[in-house]
Design a protein around this motif. Sequence first.
Motif, PDB file in Angstrom:
ATOM      1  N   LEU A 246       0.858  -1.185   0.000  1.00 43.72           N
ATOM      2  CA  LEU A 246       0.000   0.000   0.000  1.00 43.72           C
ATOM      3  C   LEU A 246       0.891   1.230   0.000  1.00 43.72           C
ATOM      4  CD1 LEU A 246      -2.649  -0.925   2.730  1.00 43.72           C
ATOM      5  CD2 LEU A 246      -2.943  -1.008   0.257  1.00 43.72           C
ATOM      6  N   MET A 247       0.440   2.262  -0.721  1.00 43.99           N
ATOM      7  CA  MET A 247       1.232   3.487  -0.806  1.00 43.99           C
ATOM      8  C   MET A 247       0.278   4.675  -0.811  1.00 43.99           C
ATOM      9  SD  MET A 247       3.884   4.521  -3.878  1.00 43.99           S
ATOM     10  CE  MET A 247       4.957   3.137  -3.623  1.00 43.99           C
ATOM     11  N   PRO A 248       0.570   5.717  -0.033  1.00 41.04           N
ATOM     12  CA  PRO A 248      -0.273   6.916  -0.105  1.00 41.04           C
ATOM     13  C   PRO A 248      -0.347   7.398  -1.552  1.00 41.04           C
ATOM     14  CG  PRO A 248       1.333   7.123   1.669  1.00 41.04           C
ATOM     15  CD  PRO A 248       1.695   5.894   0.885  1.00 41.04           C
ATOM     16  N   TRP A 249      -1.519   7.873  -1.943  1.00 40.61           N
ATOM     17  CA  TRP A 249      -1.703   8.223  -3.350  1.00 40.61           C
ATOM     18  C   TRP A 249      -0.763   9.315  -3.823  1.00 40.61           C
ATOM     19  CZ3 TRP A 249      -3.324  12.904  -5.272  1.00 40.61           C
ATOM     20  CH2 TRP A 249      -3.914  13.799  -4.382  1.00 40.61           C
ATOM     21  N   GLN A 250      -0.406  10.249  -2.933  1.00 41.69           N
ATOM     22  CA  GLN A 250       0.518  11.315  -3.325  1.00 41.69           C
ATOM     23  C   GLN A 250       1.911  10.737  -3.601  1.00 41.69           C
ATOM     24  OE1 GLN A 250      -1.353  11.301  -0.517  1.00 41.69           O
ATOM     25  NE2 GLN A 250      -2.254  13.305  -0.140  1.00 41.69           N
ATOM     26  N   ALA A 251       2.339   9.797  -2.755  1.00 40.89           N
ATOM     27  CA  ALA A 251       3.636   9.148  -2.958  1.00 40.89           C
ATOM     28  C   ALA A 251       3.613   8.304  -4.226  1.00 40.89           C
ATOM     29  CB  ALA A 251       3.991   8.286  -1.746  1.00 40.89           C
ATOM     30  N   PHE A 252       2.478   7.655  -4.502  1.00 42.76           N
ATOM     31  CA  PHE A 252       2.323   6.872  -5.721  1.00 42.76           C
ATOM     32  C   PHE A 252       2.459   7.780  -6.947  1.00 42.76           C
ATOM     33  CE2 PHE A 252      -0.255   5.006  -9.113  1.00 42.76           C
ATOM     34  CZ  PHE A 252       0.326   3.745  -9.212  1.00 42.76           C
ATOM     35  N   ALA A 253       1.851   8.949  -6.888  1.00 41.75           N
ATOM     36  CA  ALA A 253       1.949   9.904  -7.991  1.00 41.75           C
ATOM     37  C   ALA A 253       3.412  10.275  -8.252  1.00 41.75           C
ATOM     38  CB  ALA A 253       1.120  11.151  -7.705  1.00 41.75           C
ATOM     39  N   GLU A 254       4.161  10.526  -7.201  1.00 45.46           N
ATOM     40  CA  GLU A 254       5.592  10.835  -7.340  1.00 45.46           C
ATOM     41  C   GLU A 254       6.337   9.642  -7.915  1.00 45.46           C
ATOM     42  OE1 GLU A 254       7.579  13.502  -6.755  1.00 45.46           O
ATOM     43  OE2 GLU A 254       5.882  14.778  -6.240  1.00 45.46           O
ATOM     44  N   TRP A 255       6.025   8.449  -7.414  1.00 45.77           N
ATOM     45  CA  TRP A 255       6.715   7.217  -7.787  1.00 45.77           C
ATOM     46  C   TRP A 255       6.562   6.914  -9.275  1.00 45.77           C
ATOM     47  CZ3 TRP A 255       4.726   1.800  -7.870  1.00 45.77           C
ATOM     48  CH2 TRP A 255       5.754   0.869  -7.879  1.00 45.77           C
ATOM     49  N   ILE A 256       5.389   7.193  -9.857  1.00 43.21           N
ATOM     50  CA  ILE A 256       5.165   6.900 -11.274  1.00 43.21           C
ATOM     51  C   ILE A 256       5.478   8.100 -12.170  1.00 43.21           C
ATOM     52  CG2 ILE A 256       3.458   5.117 -10.796  1.00 43.21           C
ATOM     53  CD1 ILE A 256       1.290   7.146 -11.730  1.00 43.21           C
ATOM     54  N   GLY A 257       6.000   9.158 -11.587  1.00 47.19           N
ATOM     55  CA  GLY A 257       6.399  10.318 -12.377  1.00 47.19           C
ATOM     56  C   GLY A 257       5.275  11.293 -12.663  1.00 47.19           C
ATOM     57  N   MET A 258       4.202  11.247 -11.866  1.00 47.26           N
ATOM     58  CA  MET A 258       3.083  12.164 -12.047  1.00 47.26           C
ATOM     59  C   MET A 258       3.020  13.175 -10.899  1.00 47.26           C
ATOM     60  SD  MET A 258       1.430  11.340 -14.839  1.00 47.26           S
ATOM     61  CE  MET A 258      -0.156  12.100 -14.629  1.00 47.26           C
ATOM     62  N   GLY A 259       4.133  13.395 -10.233  1.00 46.19           N
ATOM     63  CA  GLY A 259       4.170  14.302  -9.097  1.00 46.19           C
ATOM     64  C   GLY A 259       3.806  15.727  -9.443  1.00 46.19           C
ATOM     65  N   HIS A 260       4.010  16.115 -10.699  1.00 42.28           N
ATOM     66  CA  HIS A 260       3.662  17.471 -11.133  1.00 42.28           C
ATOM     67  C   HIS A 260       2.164  17.603 -11.390  1.00 42.28           C
ATOM     68  CE1 HIS A 260       4.325  15.137 -14.756  1.00 42.28           C
ATOM     69  NE2 HIS A 260       3.612  16.025 -15.432  1.00 42.28           N
ATOM     70  N   GLU A 261       1.442  16.466 -11.500  1.00 41.85           N
ATOM     71  CA  GLU A 261      -0.003  16.486 -11.723  1.00 41.85           C
ATOM     72  C   GLU A 261      -0.695  15.469 -10.809  1.00 41.85           C
ATOM     73  OE1 GLU A 261      -1.347  17.385 -16.008  1.00 41.85           O
ATOM     74  OE2 GLU A 261       0.320  15.964 -16.184  1.00 41.85           O
ATOM     75  N   PRO A 262      -0.602  15.620  -9.496  1.00 41.72           N
ATOM     76  CA  PRO A 262      -1.182  14.617  -8.595  1.00 41.72           C
ATOM     77  C   PRO A 262      -2.700  14.515  -8.700  1.00 41.72           C
ATOM     78  CG  PRO A 262      -0.494  16.551  -7.363  1.00 41.72           C
ATOM     79  CD  PRO A 262       0.013  16.725  -8.774  1.00 41.72           C
ATOM     80  N   VAL A 263      -3.369  15.561  -9.166  1.00 45.39           N
ATOM     81  CA  VAL A 263      -4.818  15.519  -9.295  1.00 45.39           C
ATOM     82  C   VAL A 263      -5.244  14.444 -10.305  1.00 45.39           C
ATOM     83  CG1 VAL A 263      -5.040  17.305 -11.069  1.00 45.39           C
ATOM     84  CG2 VAL A 263      -6.877  16.956  -9.439  1.00 45.39           C
ATOM     85  N   VAL A 264      -4.377  14.141 -11.272  1.00 50.29           N
ATOM     86  CA  VAL A 264      -4.674  13.091 -12.247  1.00 50.29           C
ATOM     87  C   VAL A 264      -4.768  11.741 -11.535  1.00 50.29           C
ATOM     88  CG1 VAL A 264      -3.816  11.865 -14.281  1.00 50.29           C
ATOM     89  CG2 VAL A 264      -3.632  14.352 -14.161  1.00 50.29           C
ATOM     90  N   VAL A 265      -3.822  11.462 -10.663  1.00 46.58           N
ATOM     91  CA  VAL A 265      -3.831  10.197  -9.920  1.00 46.58           C
ATOM     92  C   VAL A 265      -5.046  10.152  -9.000  1.00 46.58           C
ATOM     93  CG1 VAL A 265      -2.574   8.776  -8.248  1.00 46.58           C
ATOM     94  CG2 VAL A 265      -1.340   9.922 -10.097  1.00 46.58           C
ATOM     95  N   ARG A 266      -5.357  11.247  -8.364  1.00 43.72           N
ATOM     96  CA  ARG A 266      -6.543  11.308  -7.493  1.00 43.72           C
ATOM     97  C   ARG A 266      -7.810  11.012  -8.306  1.00 43.72           C
ATOM     98  NH1 ARG A 266      -7.877  11.329  -1.998  1.00 43.72           N
ATOM     99  NH2 ARG A 266     -10.025  11.962  -1.952  1.00 43.72           N
ATOM    100  N   THR A 267      -7.908  11.542  -9.512  1.00 44.82           N
ATOM    101  CA  THR A 267      -9.056  11.282 -10.379  1.00 44.82           C
ATOM    102  C   THR A 267      -9.116   9.809 -10.774  1.00 44.82           C
ATOM    103  OG1 THR A 267      -8.952  13.538 -11.217  1.00 44.82           O
ATOM    104  CG2 THR A 267     -10.192  11.960 -12.533  1.00 44.82           C
TER     105      THR A 267
END
Length: 69
Positions: free
Chosen positions: A17-38
């Motif tokens: 399990l990984m916090p969604w914000q950390a997951f966004a960073e991990w997959i290279g979407m840290g500049h657009e975390p709202v995409v991962v949240r969506t």
Amino acid sequence: MDTEVPDNQKLIGPPPLMPWQAFAEWIGMGHEPVVVRTWLERDYLPSRKVGKRLMVNVALLTQQLCDED
């Protein structure tokens, strides 16, 4: 000869399990975390609520991706 100590996280892989914000960073979407949240809100990614936190279920996502092949 360089004797750099390896990062244990790199040796064992991602956490289940990984916090969604950390997951966004991990997959290279840290500049657009709202995409991962969506993606989570639309159930494109498996998730689990732990207390107040929304976590990406990385273990299940990995299994689903392996099953597709």
